[in-house]
Design an enzyme around this catalytic site. Structure first.
Site, PDB file in Angstrom:
ATOM      1  N   CYS A 136       0.897  -1.150   0.000  1.00 11.50           N
ATOM      2  CA  CYS A 136       0.000   0.000   0.000  1.00 11.50           C
ATOM      3  C   CYS A 136       0.940   1.205   0.000  1.00 11.50           C
ATOM      4  CB  CYS A 136      -0.960  -0.026   1.199  1.00 11.50           C
ATOM      5  SG  CYS A 136      -0.178  -0.169   2.816  1.00 11.50           S
ATOM      6  N   LYS A 137       0.538   2.310   0.540  1.00 14.24           N
ATOM      7  CA  LYS A 137       1.432   3.474   0.535  1.00 14.24           C
ATOM      8  C   LYS A 137       2.639   3.247   1.438  1.00 14.24           C
ATOM      9  CE  LYS A 137       0.411   6.830   2.998  1.00 14.24           C
ATOM     10  NZ  LYS A 137      -0.433   7.820   3.610  1.00 14.24           N
TER      11      LYS A 137
END
Length: 184
Positions: free
Chosen positions: A127-128
């Site tokens: 994800c980020k």
């Protein structure tokens, strides 16, 4: 709508925060969970060679929203890899995982790779920041693979990646997954 707007507005500042934290602390951009899964942050384009050649990455599971992948995404650079995006992972009739501040869908499927793909290389789940959304998915994978509880999966991930961050909603998603797929 307010949460989605906040997620969009805070994406780049918090991505910068993650880059700084990796530079000034002992955090790593990604960590290997086992022979077939790496849990990490958004893979930048300049990481492609390392991920492919050194880590044997053959697939990427992105837990990001589309807007999060536009500028720094590794999507174009890893076009030779099997990239599984969120929309491909979850049936179109089900909602996709909401923005970064909301809980993941409680229908998390685990890492959607067949056994031949898993045996032939590594899957990079991100994800980020590689702390919450992707950690929830990897937790489901670890529970399925080892028959673990949510606590056992989380402790194992923390032993490899100490800065994972599971909030109440992620714990609930792990618990729901565990009850639906592993409790007898």
């Amino acid at each position: 709508m307010g949460t989605a707007m906040l997620a969009r507005m805070s994406f780049y500042p918090t991505l910068l925060y993650n880059v700084v934290m990796e530079k000034v602390t002992s955090r790593r951009w990604y960590d290997r969970m086992d022979d077939t899964v790496i849990l990490g942050a958004l893979p930048f384009q300049n990481m492609t060679r390392q991920l492919v050649e050194e880590e044997n990455v053959k697939g990427v599971v992105s837990m990001n929203e589309t807007y999060e992948l536009k500028i720094f995404s590794n999507d174009a650079a890893v076009s030779q890899l099997h990239v599984i995006t969120l929309k491909m992972m979850i049936k179109q009739t089900q909602p996709i995982i909401p923005p970064m501040f909301l809980p993941p869908n409680n229908k998390l499927p685990g890492v959607p790779m067949d056994q031949n793909q898993m045996n032939s290389g590594t899957v990079y789940v991100h994800c980020k920041a590689g702390r919450t959304r992707s950690a929830t998915l990897v937790g489901c994978y670890l529970m399925m693979k080892h028959g673990w509880t949510p606590n056992e999966a989380a402790e194992y991930m923390r032993s490899k990646r100490p800065h994972i961050l599971l909030h109440t909603k992620q714990w609930e998603a792990l618990d729901i997954f565990h009850r639906r797929h592993l409790s007898h």
